[in-house]
Design an enzyme around this catalytic site. Structure first.
Site, PDB file in Angstrom:
ATOM      1  CD  GLU A 102      -2.916   0.950   2.450  1.00  0.00           C
ATOM      2  OE1 GLU A 102      -3.579  -0.098   2.563  1.00  0.00           O
ATOM      3  OE2 GLU A 102      -3.011   1.903   3.243  1.00  0.00           O
ATOM      4  CG  ASP A 104      -1.505   4.631   2.855  1.00  0.00           C
ATOM      5  OD1 ASP A 104      -2.570   4.300   2.371  1.00  0.00           O
ATOM      6  OD2 ASP A 104      -0.794   3.892   3.569  1.00  0.00           O
ATOM      7  CD  GLU A 106      -3.815   7.465   6.035  1.00  0.00           C
ATOM      8  OE1 GLU A 106      -4.748   6.685   6.209  1.00  0.00           O
ATOM      9  OE2 GLU A 106      -2.781   7.466   6.729  1.00  0.00           O
TER      10      GLU A 106
END
Ligand code: NAG
Ligand code: NAG
Ligand code: NAG
Length: 267
Positions: A102, A104, A106
């Protein structure tokens, strides 16, 4: 009022318009599906802009129809303004198998007047715990900015408006796992007030709901990969088929390195 002869300025505008149409290569509907909270998703300008909102009943999200084996992924995002404490806007790439990969972005909301924190993370082969945090040097709620993730065999780079803010090298040769699986793009707006703002102490103030984030740029520069059949993974590393695999993208050039150092020094 008559129509004056087209000026060079209008000609430039016209060519720019055509170029941006060519470059857009797909509306929201062509490349993405709504994944949750469909009542809180609004598409406008013929699929060129999407608004996600979150109220007390639900957040919302969308995801790419396909998974990818490499790419230079981007979205233009304008974040929820005013009091956004507890609100998380996420733009990430994720695998769907047991050994989690993953990448990311955020965006952690904050009380009005306090800055957003941008958190990035990398999971490879199930290993995460690589969170890094950065204060953005502009107000990400005032306008759209471009957030990008480059992923090829050599490096993963997170960019904010063309400035590299994080580099994750392929260090498999020294025993560090590197994402290998097909990744799907996911975007969501959700309530993260158990952790996102001041370590979870600052809660979402629902009197400011609905919270709204805006997205543009739904063409996808990625190599579609079959999640069942991994035998096309190698093809996703081809530099003749996919420009983001060329030498130029194997490491940062000297200008990018300088911009990267400047940003990192401020972290
Ligand atoms: C990582 O780099 C090695 C060479 O050091 C290469 O063989 C491998 O394919 C790369 N891994 C990925 C997932 O791109
Ligand atoms: C890769 O190795 C280099 C050189 O040892 C190191 O500076 C860098 O932090 C490593 N990156 C990762 C993601 O392991
Ligand atoms: C997997 O993909 C390869 C290359 O695209 C293809 O030749 C092969 O038939 C596929 N295998 C299956 C089981 O679909």
């Amino acid at each position: 009022m008559g129509f004056p002869l087209p000026s060079i300025f209008e000609f430039v505008l016209l060519s720019w318009g055509l170029a941006s149409c060519r470059g857009s290569g797909g509306s929201f509907d062509a490349n993405y599906d709504i994944t949750w909270g469909s009542n809180n998703v609004v598409s406008s300008n013929r699929g060129r802009e999407v608004q996600l909102s979150m109220d007390q009943s639900s957040g919302s999200g969308f995801g790419s129809k396909l998974s990818y084996g490499s790419g230079f992924f981007h979205l233009r995002i304008k974040l929820p303004d005013k009091d956004s404490a507890g609100v998380v806007t996420a733009f990430y790439l994720t695998s769907h198998s047991g050994r989690h990969d993953e990448l990311d972005f955020e965006f952690l909301g904050n009380r009005e007047g306090k800055p957003y924190t941008l958190q990035t993370n990398v999971f490879s082969n199930g290993q995460g715990n690589r969170e890094q945090r950065l204060r953005l040097w502009f107000d990400p709620t005032a306008d759209f900015h471009t957030y990008k993730i480059l992923w090829n065999q050599h490096q993963i780079v997170f960019y904010v408006d063309n400035i590299p803010i994080r580099v994750f090298k392929n260090n498999t040769s020294i025993g560090v796992n590197y994402p290998t699986q097909p990744l799907q793009i996911e975007v969501s707006l959700w309530d993260g007030d158990s952790w996102a703002t001041d370590g979870g102490q600052t809660k979402t103030d629902w009197s400011h709901a609905p919270f709204k984030a805006y997205f543009q740029g739904f063409n996808i520069d990625g190599c579609p990969a079959d999640t069942q059949n991994h035998s096309n993974t190698e093809q996703c590393y081809s530099s003749s088929d996919y420009w983001w695999n060329r030498n130029k993208f194997w490491k940062l050039d000297s200008n990018q390195q300088k911009a990267y150092r400047d940003v990192r020094n401020k972290m």
